[in-house]
Design an enzyme around this catalytic site. Structure first.
Site, PDB file in Angstrom:
ATOM      1  N   ARG A 147       0.839  -1.189   0.000  1.00  0.00           N
ATOM      2  CA  ARG A 147       0.000   0.000   0.000  1.00  0.00           C
ATOM      3  C   ARG A 147       0.882   1.249   0.000  1.00  0.00           C
ATOM      4  NH1 ARG A 147      -2.059  -3.487   3.794  1.00  0.00           N
ATOM      5  NH2 ARG A 147      -4.175  -4.303   3.410  1.00  0.00           N
ATOM      6  N   LYS A 170      -1.591  -0.736   7.990  1.00  0.00           N
ATOM      7  CA  LYS A 170      -3.028  -0.935   8.133  1.00  0.00           C
ATOM      8  C   LYS A 170      -3.368  -2.140   8.995  1.00  0.00           C
ATOM      9  CE  LYS A 170      -7.308  -1.424   5.492  1.00  0.00           C
ATOM     10  NZ  LYS A 170      -7.930  -1.468   4.135  1.00  0.00           N
ATOM     11  N   HIS A 248      -3.368   3.560  -5.655  1.00  0.00           N
ATOM     12  CA  HIS A 248      -3.694   2.331  -4.920  1.00  0.00           C
ATOM     13  C   HIS A 248      -3.953   1.162  -5.858  1.00  0.00           C
ATOM     14  CE1 HIS A 248      -5.066  -0.160  -1.615  1.00  0.00           C
ATOM     15  NE2 HIS A 248      -6.175  -0.425  -2.293  1.00  0.00           N
ATOM     16  N   ARG A 251      -1.584  -1.830  -6.498  1.00  0.00           N
ATOM     17  CA  ARG A 251      -1.630  -3.016  -5.626  1.00  0.00           C
ATOM     18  C   ARG A 251      -2.448  -4.134  -6.268  1.00  0.00           C
ATOM     19  NH1 ARG A 251      -0.902  -4.715  -0.266  1.00  0.00           N
ATOM     20  NH2 ARG A 251      -2.679  -5.657   0.802  1.00  0.00           N
ATOM     21  N   HIS A 271      -2.640 -10.742   3.473  1.00  0.00           N
ATOM     22  CA  HIS A 271      -4.032 -10.927   3.882  1.00  0.00           C
ATOM     23  C   HIS A 271      -4.201 -12.167   4.751  1.00  0.00           C
ATOM     24  CE1 HIS A 271      -5.293  -8.552   0.053  1.00  0.00           C
ATOM     25  NE2 HIS A 271      -5.158  -7.747   1.087  1.00  0.00           N
ATOM     26  N   TYR A 280      -8.935  -8.146  -4.877  1.00  0.00           N
ATOM     27  CA  TYR A 280      -7.908  -7.451  -5.661  1.00  0.00           C
ATOM     28  C   TYR A 280      -7.736  -8.091  -7.035  1.00  0.00           C
ATOM     29  CZ  TYR A 280      -6.372  -4.665  -1.666  1.00  0.00           C
ATOM     30  OH  TYR A 280      -6.313  -3.757  -0.634  1.00  0.00           O
TER      31      TYR A 280
END
Length: 318
Positions: A147, A170, A248, A251, A271, A280
């Protein structure tokens, strides 16, 4: 129903204190306070008794936000209201959660995806304009899938024993990304990128920084990327109902390219659930709509899917 006569405003204050005890980041907590205040206004104001609220009241409130064009805010308010009333039940101030009876809003994602060709065109323009720092940020994001908030915080002392050490801002996930990682289709390796970014820097210098060594704010980087994007690609690139791709989206592009390469993208993106990574992987038809091939018995080597630019907006016959 409980006998509590607590008002929406009084419970909002109590609920705010409750969520303040959770392990939330300052920005997340600030956003939630804003959502709570919004709910109080929409549901009749701070003096309305909490127990008078019914599903229809919450439905009308959220629908008003949706109809105003703020679809993602409507979703956030739905999620906030669900937690708001669940905690009210636990505290003895409410007997039902009116949100339980409502369908969750499903906003249409309007931000476009990026293709590799589009990104490379933007990158070439950045080079032509002498914005090497932006090229460095693009390359790091593409080869790592990180990110933007993590890209701008990488330092030379994060390179340890052949790995780039990352603590994702994050999620808190800690990763050691091998410098040998290579994105084949873009002919880019992490080692070459970080060596270029670290060249001439000492100590714990930022990999992407201003000439004086100070950091770029992620919002400035996003704006700079968007400006170069708009100068490189015509507005018609994105279509009438889509918004232009942002930084973004690198990504998502990274994930899609690495998955085609056979890389474990769930681990790469950090993740916990494969379903998050799969979001994604959705290219949002930027390279054509996906059509499932109807198999013919006995026919071999037929593809399972094909992609094509094909207008499907015509109405079906009655």
């Amino acid at each position: 129903m409980p006998s509590s006569q607590v008002t929406i405003g009084a419970w909002a204050n109590e609920f705010g204190q409750l969520i303040s005890t959770r392990a939330l980041k300052p920005k997340t907590l600030s956003d939630r306070f804003t959502h709570i205040a919004h709910l109080v206004r929409l549901l009749g104001g701070p003096d309305r008794p909490l127990t008078t609220l019914r599903p229809v009241d919450v439905a009308k409130a959220i629908r008003s936000v949706w109809d105003s064009g703020r679809e993602h805010l409507a979703l956030r308010l739905h999620i906030e209201a669900d937690d708001f009333f669940n905690e009210a039940i636990i505290a003895g101030h409410a007997g039902i959660n009116p949100v339980t009876h409502l369908k969750r809003p499903r906003p249409k994602v309007r931000r476009s995806r990026l293709t590799l060709d589009q990104l490379l065109a933007i990158r070439r323009r950045c080079l032509k304009r002498g914005r090497q720092w932006l090229v460095d940020a693009i390359d790091i994001a593409l080869v790592t899938g990180l990110r933007i908030g993590d890209v701008v915080k990488l330092r030379t002392n994060h390179i340890v024993e052949g790995y780039l050490l990352v603590s994702q801002q994050k999620t808190g996930v800690r990763q050691a990304i091998p410098l040998d990682l290579k994105l084949e289709v873009a002919r880019i390796t992490l080692r070459k990128v970080v060596e270029r970014c670290a060249s001439g820097k000492v100590g714990n210098a930022l990999l992407v920084c201003k000439n004086n060594g100070r950091p770029y704010h992620k919002n400035y980087l996003t704006s700079a990327f968007s400006a170069e994007r708009d100068s490189t690609l015509p507005a018609s690139t994105w279509g009438d109902d889509r918004r232009p791709a942002t930084f973004h989206e690198i990504r998502s592009l990274s994930e899609r390219l690495y998955r085609d390469q056979g890389q474990d993208t769930k681990s790469l993106l950090g993740h916990k659930r494969q379903s998050t990574t799969d979001l994604y992987n959705d290219d949002r038809d930027i390279e054509g709509a996906t059509f499932r091939v109807v198999p013919i018995p006995g026919q071999r080597r037929a593809p399972s899917h094909i992609k094509a630019q094909f207008g499907c907006s015509a109405q079906s016959p009655a």
